[in-house]
Design a protein around this motif. Structure first.
Motif, PDB file in Angstrom:
ATOM      1  N   ASP A 136      36.734  54.994  66.464  1.00 40.09           N
ATOM      2  CA  ASP A 136      37.832  54.519  67.304  1.00 40.09           C
ATOM      3  C   ASP A 136      38.934  53.892  66.455  1.00 40.09           C
ATOM      4  O   ASP A 136      40.125  54.012  66.769  1.00 40.09           O
ATOM      5  N   ARG A 147      50.543  49.176  77.543  1.00 38.85           N
ATOM      6  CA  ARG A 147      50.684  50.637  77.590  1.00 38.85           C
ATOM      7  C   ARG A 147      51.857  51.040  78.479  1.00 38.85           C
ATOM      8  O   ARG A 147      52.619  51.956  78.152  1.00 38.85           O
ATOM      9  N   HIS A 190      46.645  56.129  71.534  1.00 39.63           N
ATOM     10  CA  HIS A 190      46.608  54.798  70.932  1.00 39.63           C
ATOM     11  C   HIS A 190      45.719  53.855  71.742  1.00 39.63           C
ATOM     12  O   HIS A 190      44.879  53.137  71.190  1.00 39.63           O
ATOM     13  N   TYR A 191      45.889  53.860  73.052  1.00 36.10           N
ATOM     14  CA  TYR A 191      45.172  52.895  73.890  1.00 36.10           C
ATOM     15  C   TYR A 191      43.826  53.404  74.413  1.00 36.10           C
ATOM     16  O   TYR A 191      43.020  52.612  74.899  1.00 36.10           O
ATOM     17  N   GLU A 192      43.581  54.693  74.310  1.00 34.61           N
ATOM     18  CA  GLU A 192      42.366  55.268  74.895  1.00 34.61           C
ATOM     19  C   GLU A 192      41.078  54.613  74.392  1.00 34.61           C
ATOM     20  O   GLU A 192      40.205  54.261  75.203  1.00 34.61           O
ATOM     21  N   LEU A 233      40.445  51.631  73.200  1.00 30.84           N
ATOM     22  CA  LEU A 233      40.309  50.252  73.709  1.00 30.84           C
ATOM     23  C   LEU A 233      40.052  50.259  75.208  1.00 30.84           C
ATOM     24  O   LEU A 233      39.214  49.503  75.698  1.00 30.84           O
ATOM     25  N   THR A 281      39.427  46.877  60.507  1.00 29.09           N
ATOM     26  CA  THR A 281      40.500  46.774  61.495  1.00 29.09           C
ATOM     27  C   THR A 281      41.811  46.394  60.793  1.00 29.09           C
ATOM     28  O   THR A 281      41.812  45.991  59.624  1.00 29.09           O
ATOM     29  N   ALA A 285      46.889  57.566  65.785  1.00 26.69           N
ATOM     30  CA  ALA A 285      47.803  57.560  66.931  1.00 26.69           C
ATOM     31  C   ALA A 285      49.108  56.859  66.583  1.00 26.69           C
ATOM     32  O   ALA A 285      50.184  57.259  67.047  1.00 26.69           O
ATOM     33  N   HIS A 286      49.031  55.831  65.749  1.00 26.35           N
ATOM     34  CA  HIS A 286      50.248  55.156  65.319  1.00 26.35           C
ATOM     35  C   HIS A 286      51.136  56.105  64.495  1.00 26.35           C
ATOM     36  O   HIS A 286      52.352  56.134  64.673  1.00 26.35           O
ATOM     37  N   LYS A 344      40.882  56.761  65.017  1.00 28.77           N
ATOM     38  CA  LYS A 344      41.701  57.400  66.049  1.00 28.77           C
ATOM     39  C   LYS A 344      42.942  56.573  66.368  1.00 28.77           C
ATOM     40  O   LYS A 344      44.052  57.114  66.540  1.00 28.77           O
ATOM     41  N   THR A 345      42.777  55.261  66.436  1.00 26.31           N
ATOM     42  CA  THR A 345      43.905  54.386  66.738  1.00 26.31           C
ATOM     43  C   THR A 345      44.937  54.414  65.619  1.00 26.31           C
ATOM     44  O   THR A 345      46.148  54.448  65.871  1.00 26.31           O
ATOM     45  N   ASP A 396      49.032  46.437  62.621  1.00 25.38           N
ATOM     46  CA  ASP A 396      49.321  46.955  63.959  1.00 25.38           C
ATOM     47  C   ASP A 396      50.484  46.173  64.585  1.00 25.38           C
ATOM     48  O   ASP A 396      51.432  46.744  65.130  1.00 25.38           O
TER      49      ASP A 396
END
Length: 238
Positions: free
Chosen positions: A197, A113, A227-229, A231, A151, A204-205, A200-201, A156
Motif C-alpha cells: 500500500d 479526497r 492515492h486514497y484507495e 487508506l 512511510t 499515485a503521487h 501504491k500510494t 507527502d
C-alpha cells in the motif's frame, strides 16, 4: 467607536463581543498583517471606547482564534490567523465520537479526497507543462522510501503543499493543510500500512504530477482515487 465590517446589529451583543468585533475592524481598517504590533490594552480602551474588562475578554477570545497573539513582556500582535483552532476542534470532536474510533479519520479522508478532486482542473491548469525540480525530488524520495517499506509523511505533506502553491485561490491550500494536520493527528489510531500500500500510494503521487503536467484532468482524478484507495480500504476493514 467606528462601525465596521464586524459591527453587530443584534441588541443583545455583549460589551466583550462589541470589543472583539471592534478590534477585528481595527486590524482591517489599519491594514495590519500577521506579526504587526497592536495597541496596548489602555490604548484599545481609549480608541474603541470600551472598558478594560471587555477588552481583556475580547483579547482572550481572539487569541484562542489565533487572530491576536499575546507575547508576555512584549505586547500584543496580529496573530497568524491560521486554521489551528478548527484543526484542534475537529480532532477533539473526533475523539469524542463514541463507538467508532475510525469514523473521524474516514470523514477527514473523504473531505481531503473531495477537495483534491474538486481542484483537479485548477491544479492541471497551473501545472500543465510546468517544471519544478523540487517537487520531482520529493516524489523520488517518496518512492525510494516506499520501496524500503518506510512511510513518507513529511514528503507527502510537502508534495501537496507544492502542488497547490501555484493555484490562484490559496484558501484551498489552507483548507488542505488544515485537513492534512487533522489527518496526521488521527492516523496513529490506525494500524501500520502494508508495504504494498505504501508503494501504491507513492506511485499515485507521481501519477498525479504526471497527469497534471500532461494537462489530463481525467488521469489526474484517477490518480487521486489510487492515492486514497489503500487508506480508505484500511479504514473500511479496520
Amino acid at each position: 467607536m467606528k462601525r465596521g465590517a464586524y459591527a453587530s446589529t443584534a441588541g443583545t451583543t455583549t460589551q466583550a463581543t462589541s470589543a472583539m468585533n471592534a478590534i477585528k475592524d481595527y486590524i482591517l481598517q489599519s491594514h495590519l498583517q500577521p506579526g504587526d504590533p497592536l495597541p496596548t490594552e489602555s490604548q484599545l480602551c481609549e480608541t474603541l471606547g470600551v472598558s478594560r474588562s471587555s477588552v481583556r475578554e475580547a483579547i482572550r477570545t481572539l487569541a484562542a482564534l489565533d487572530i491576536v497573539e499575546v507575547r508576555h513582556g512584549h505586547g500584543m500582535f496580529v496573530g497568524q490567523v491560521s486554521m489551528r483552532p478548527m484543526v484542534e476542534s475537529l480532532v477533539f470532536r473526533g475523539l469524542l465520537t463514541p463507538g467508532d474510533d475510525y469514523r473521524s479519520l474516514r470523514e477527514v479522508v473523504q473531505v481531503r479526497r473531495t477537495l483534491d478532486a474538486a481542484l483537479a482542473e485548477a491544479v492541471v491548469t497551473a501545472w500543465k507543462e510546468r517544471e519544478d525540480a523540487e517537487i520531482d525530488a520529493v516524489v523520488d524520495e517518496m518512492e525510494a522510501l516506499a520501496e524500503r517499506g518506510e512511510t513518507f509523511t513529511d514528503q507527502d505533506r510537502g508534495f501537496h503543499q507544492m502542488l497547490l502553491a501555484p493555484v490562484p485561490n490559496q484558501l484551498f491550500a489552507h483548507l488542505m493543510e488544515a485537513f492534512w494536520a487533522i489527518h496526521t493527528l488521527t492516523v496513529p489510531m490506525l494500524h501500520a500500512p502494508r508495504p504494498e500500500d505504501i508503494v501504491k500510494t507513492a506511485k499515485a503521487h507521481r501519477a498525479m504530477l504526471q497527469a497534471a503536467r500532461a494537462g489530463d484532468v481525467g488521469a489526474y482524478r484517477e490518480a487521486i482515487v489510487a492515492h486514497y484507495e489503500p487508506l480508505e480500504k484500511a479504514l473500511t476493514h479496520a
